[in-house]
Design a protein around this motif. Structure first.
Motif, PDB file in Angstrom:
ATOM      1  N   SER A  65       2.126 -14.062  20.620  1.00 61.03           N
ATOM      2  CA  SER A  65       3.085 -14.578  21.595  1.00 61.03           C
ATOM      3  C   SER A  65       3.945 -13.471  22.176  1.00 61.03           C
ATOM      4  CB  SER A  65       3.966 -15.656  20.963  1.00 61.03           C
ATOM      5  OG  SER A  65       4.594 -15.181  19.784  1.00 61.03           O
ATOM      6  N   MET A  66       4.308 -12.476  21.356  1.00 56.79           N
ATOM      7  CA  MET A  66       5.005 -11.301  21.874  1.00 56.79           C
ATOM      8  C   MET A  66       5.078 -10.232  20.792  1.00 56.79           C
ATOM      9  SD  MET A  66       9.063 -12.253  22.208  1.00 56.79           S
ATOM     10  CE  MET A  66      10.087 -12.711  20.807  1.00 56.79           C
ATOM     11  N   ILE A  67       5.340  -9.019  21.232  1.00 60.25           N
ATOM     12  CA  ILE A  67       5.624  -7.904  20.339  1.00 60.25           C
ATOM     13  C   ILE A  67       7.144  -7.826  20.184  1.00 60.25           C
ATOM     14  CG2 ILE A  67       5.460  -5.413  19.980  1.00 60.25           C
ATOM     15  CD1 ILE A  67       2.727  -6.775  19.976  1.00 60.25           C
ATOM     16  N   ALA A  96      -3.353  -3.906  23.701  1.00 57.73           N
ATOM     17  CA  ALA A  96      -4.403  -4.012  22.685  1.00 57.73           C
ATOM     18  C   ALA A  96      -4.459  -5.419  22.093  1.00 57.73           C
ATOM     19  CB  ALA A  96      -4.181  -2.980  21.586  1.00 57.73           C
ATOM     20  N   PHE A  97      -3.274  -6.018  21.902  1.00 58.32           N
ATOM     21  CA  PHE A  97      -3.227  -7.358  21.321  1.00 58.32           C
ATOM     22  C   PHE A  97      -3.141  -8.456  22.383  1.00 58.32           C
ATOM     23  CE2 PHE A  97      -2.293  -5.131  17.363  1.00 58.32           C
ATOM     24  CZ  PHE A  97      -2.963  -5.918  16.437  1.00 58.32           C
ATOM     25  N   ARG A  98      -3.251  -8.060  23.644  1.00 54.59           N
ATOM     26  CA  ARG A  98      -3.369  -9.001  24.767  1.00 54.59           C
ATOM     27  C   ARG A  98      -2.183  -9.965  24.852  1.00 54.59           C
ATOM     28  NH1 ARG A  98      -9.456 -11.218  24.181  1.00 54.59           N
ATOM     29  NH2 ARG A  98      -8.300 -12.465  22.686  1.00 54.59           N
ATOM     30  N   THR A  99      -0.981  -9.394  24.749  1.00 52.47           N
ATOM     31  CA  THR A  99       0.217 -10.196  24.959  1.00 52.47           C
ATOM     32  C   THR A  99       0.981  -9.653  26.152  1.00 52.47           C
ATOM     33  OG1 THR A  99       2.232 -11.072  23.938  1.00 52.47           O
ATOM     34  CG2 THR A  99       1.639  -8.804  23.385  1.00 52.47           C
ATOM     35  N   ASP A 100       1.753 -10.514  26.791  1.00 53.53           N
ATOM     36  CA  ASP A 100       2.456 -10.107  28.011  1.00 53.53           C
ATOM     37  C   ASP A 100       3.957 -10.023  27.818  1.00 53.53           C
ATOM     38  OD1 ASP A 100       3.074 -12.772  27.765  1.00 53.53           O
ATOM     39  OD2 ASP A 100       2.597 -13.304  29.844  1.00 53.53           O
ATOM     40  N   LYS A 101       4.440  -9.913  26.541  1.00 57.45           N
ATOM     41  CA  LYS A 101       5.878  -9.851  26.301  1.00 57.45           C
ATOM     42  C   LYS A 101       6.186  -8.832  25.203  1.00 57.45           C
ATOM     43  CE  LYS A 101       6.542 -14.308  25.482  1.00 57.45           C
ATOM     44  NZ  LYS A 101       5.248 -14.925  25.800  1.00 57.45           N
ATOM     45  N   ILE A 102       7.215  -8.029  25.445  1.00 54.22           N
ATOM     46  CA  ILE A 102       7.772  -7.133  24.428  1.00 54.22           C
ATOM     47  C   ILE A 102       9.263  -7.424  24.336  1.00 54.22           C
ATOM     48  CG2 ILE A 102       8.198  -4.767  23.686  1.00 54.22           C
ATOM     49  CD1 ILE A 102       5.869  -3.874  25.444  1.00 54.22           C
ATOM     50  N   ARG A 103       9.729  -7.709  23.125  1.00 55.13           N
ATOM     51  CA  ARG A 103      11.148  -7.976  22.917  1.00 55.13           C
ATOM     52  C   ARG A 103      11.843  -6.758  22.325  1.00 55.13           C
ATOM     53  NH1 ARG A 103      13.651  -9.075  17.558  1.00 55.13           N
ATOM     54  NH2 ARG A 103      13.166  -6.859  17.765  1.00 55.13           N
ATOM     55  N   LEU A 141      11.730  -8.514  27.230  1.00 54.22           N
ATOM     56  CA  LEU A 141      12.701  -9.515  26.825  1.00 54.22           C
ATOM     57  C   LEU A 141      13.835  -8.857  26.036  1.00 54.22           C
ATOM     58  CD1 LEU A 141      10.176 -11.203  27.497  1.00 54.22           C
ATOM     59  CD2 LEU A 141      10.808 -12.722  25.606  1.00 54.22           C
ATOM     60  N   ILE A 142      15.059  -9.207  26.386  1.00 54.07           N
ATOM     61  CA  ILE A 142      16.201  -8.794  25.578  1.00 54.07           C
ATOM     62  C   ILE A 142      16.642  -9.997  24.750  1.00 54.07           C
ATOM     63  CG2 ILE A 142      16.979  -6.963  27.106  1.00 54.07           C
ATOM     64  CD1 ILE A 142      19.057  -8.884  28.238  1.00 54.07           C
ATOM     65  N   GLU A 143      16.989  -9.731  23.506  1.00 52.83           N
ATOM     66  CA  GLU A 143      17.363 -10.810  22.601  1.00 52.83           C
ATOM     67  C   GLU A 143      18.874 -10.991  22.570  1.00 52.83           C
ATOM     68  OE1 GLU A 143      16.888 -11.826  17.850  1.00 52.83           O
ATOM     69  OE2 GLU A 143      15.199 -11.008  18.984  1.00 52.83           O
ATOM     70  N   THR A 144      19.315 -12.242  22.536  1.00 48.03           N
ATOM     71  CA  THR A 144      20.730 -12.518  22.337  1.00 48.03           C
ATOM     72  C   THR A 144      21.034 -12.268  20.865  1.00 48.03           C
ATOM     73  OG1 THR A 144      20.216 -14.875  22.010  1.00 48.03           O
ATOM     74  CG2 THR A 144      20.863 -14.164  24.220  1.00 48.03           C
ATOM     75  N   HIS A 145      21.792 -11.201  20.595  1.00 48.87           N
ATOM     76  CA  HIS A 145      21.930 -10.735  19.216  1.00 48.87           C
ATOM     77  C   HIS A 145      23.262 -10.012  19.037  1.00 48.87           C
ATOM     78  CE1 HIS A 145      20.908  -8.750  15.418  1.00 48.87           C
ATOM     79  NE2 HIS A 145      19.897  -9.586  15.321  1.00 48.87           N
ATOM     80  N   PRO A 146      23.904 -10.180  17.872  1.00 50.69           N
ATOM     81  CA  PRO A 146      25.162  -9.456  17.626  1.00 50.69           C
ATOM     82  C   PRO A 146      24.959  -7.949  17.692  1.00 50.69           C
ATOM     83  CG  PRO A 146      24.807 -11.171  15.978  1.00 50.69           C
ATOM     84  CD  PRO A 146      23.541 -11.058  16.762  1.00 50.69           C
ATOM     85  N   ARG A 147      26.052  -7.247  18.008  1.00 51.28           N
ATOM     86  CA  ARG A 147      26.059  -5.789  18.088  1.00 51.28           C
ATOM     87  C   ARG A 147      25.072  -5.269  19.139  1.00 51.28           C
ATOM     88  NH1 ARG A 147      25.938  -3.659  11.931  1.00 51.28           N
ATOM     89  NH2 ARG A 147      24.753  -5.555  11.578  1.00 51.28           N
ATOM     90  N   ILE A 170      14.847 -13.278  28.754  1.00 49.07           N
ATOM     91  CA  ILE A 170      15.659 -13.469  27.554  1.00 49.07           C
ATOM     92  C   ILE A 170      14.812 -14.029  26.422  1.00 49.07           C
ATOM     93  CG2 ILE A 170      17.484 -14.916  26.545  1.00 49.07           C
ATOM     94  CD1 ILE A 170      18.736 -12.756  28.104  1.00 49.07           C
ATOM     95  N   ASN A 171      14.999 -13.462  25.233  1.00 50.94           N
ATOM     96  CA  ASN A 171      14.564 -14.126  24.007  1.00 50.94           C
ATOM     97  C   ASN A 171      15.823 -14.783  23.440  1.00 50.94           C
ATOM     98  OD1 ASN A 171      12.882 -14.839  21.738  1.00 50.94           O
ATOM     99  ND2 ASN A 171      14.011 -13.291  20.596  1.00 50.94           N
TER     100      ASN A 171
END
Length: 289
Positions: A65-67, A96-103, A141-147, A170-171
């Motif tokens: 689903s994503m890296i 290589a793993f045929r996914t279209d998302k990197i977080r 994708l950027i993750e909503t995450h502390p710090r 967004i993730n």
């Protein structure tokens, strides 16, 4: 909705990627969120096995689903070329793993701690990395995450707008925005145009989010106290999941479990998620989008 397991859930288990593929397929998951550490190790050590893995995933109807990995957007000018080089490795891994998302995470300090120039630098670098990934059909994708610079609803929206690139999304980690004072429903309604993936996890009490601090969850001896199934925690997922399902039935979400016995937990959690989807009460919730 389509649910994935996270390979990071098995970071302290002696288990192969092939075993995870089989488990995900047999359990009814749609995919695997591949931790970059695991993926890069496979690409480096056993590259010839990757086509066999993707063939097995095709046979079982699942995918990556994503890296999920990291890029130091706060590196100094002398160190950023190394970040760019590593980013190219992540692009190659995704292909290589045929996914279209990197977080990745947006920076390594809180949004209230950064100055104007810091903010401009991170937004510019995010746009640069996203542009390079987009050339290969990969979204960043950027993750909503502390710090990080996306630690609050307002800062996440600002960063998306300032970076200003169609390949950035967004993730949505509901728990972490809830910690900052934003309800899951508000987070979904406000970020929906940008959400390309979501993380689902829960804690027993409102003051328990610290258990997910990286220095704790990545450590074999770290505390797991307070990590609980989605149905048992302080964040109420019963309301927001039907909203997501009604608005975007194909939206993807990963069960981000850091506790013990991930095989058992994830199997049981998927059953609960399917019960929420099938619940007559959940269908009566108004999307109000």
């Amino acid at each position: 909705m389509k649910y994935s397991i996270c390979s990071i859930s098995f970071r302290h288990e002696l288990v192969s990627l092939l075993e995870l593929v089989r488990f995900a397929g047999d359990s009814g998951f749609a995919g695997i969120e591949l931790w970059g550490v695991h993926g890069l190790a496979a690409l480096r050590q056993r590259p010839l096995d990757i086509p066999l893995l993707t063939e097995e995933m095709d046979r079982r109807g699942i995918g990556i689903s994503m890296i999920s990995h990291y890029a130091d957007l706060n590196a100094d000018a002398a160190g950023f070329p190394a970040v760019e080089k590593h980013w190219q490795e992540l692009i190659e891994l995704a292909r290589a793993f045929r996914t279209d998302k990197i977080r990745i995470f947006a920076g390594n300090r809180g949004s209230r701690e950064c100055g104007v120039r810091d903010w401009e630098t991170v937004a510019l670098r995010l746009r640069l990395l996203a542009d390079r990934a987009a050339q290969h059909g990969i979204r960043t994708l950027i993750e909503t995450h502390p710090r990080t610079y996306a630690d609050r609803l307002e800062s996440a929206i600002r960063l998306i707008r300032d970076a200003d690139h169609p390949g950035i999304g967004i993730n949505l980690d509901f728990l972490h925005l809830w910690e900052s004072g934003t309800s899951p429903e508000e987070a979904w309604r406000s970020l929906r145009p940008f959400v390309l993936h979501a993380h689902l996890k829960n804690v027993l009490r409102a003051d328990g989010g610290h258990v997910f601090a990286p220095e704790n969850v990545y450590a074999p001896s770290g505390s797991r106290s307070g990590m609980v199934p989605l149905a048992e925690g302080a964040v109420d997922y019963r309301r927001v999941l039907p909203l997501m399902q009604a608005a975007c039935p194909d939206v993807q979400a990963s069960l981000e479990w850091f506790g013990r016995d991930p095989f058992h937990y994830l199997s049981q959690e998927l059953l609960w998620l399917e019960s929420v989807r099938a619940s007559p009460g959940s269908s009566k919730l108004s999307p109000s989008l």
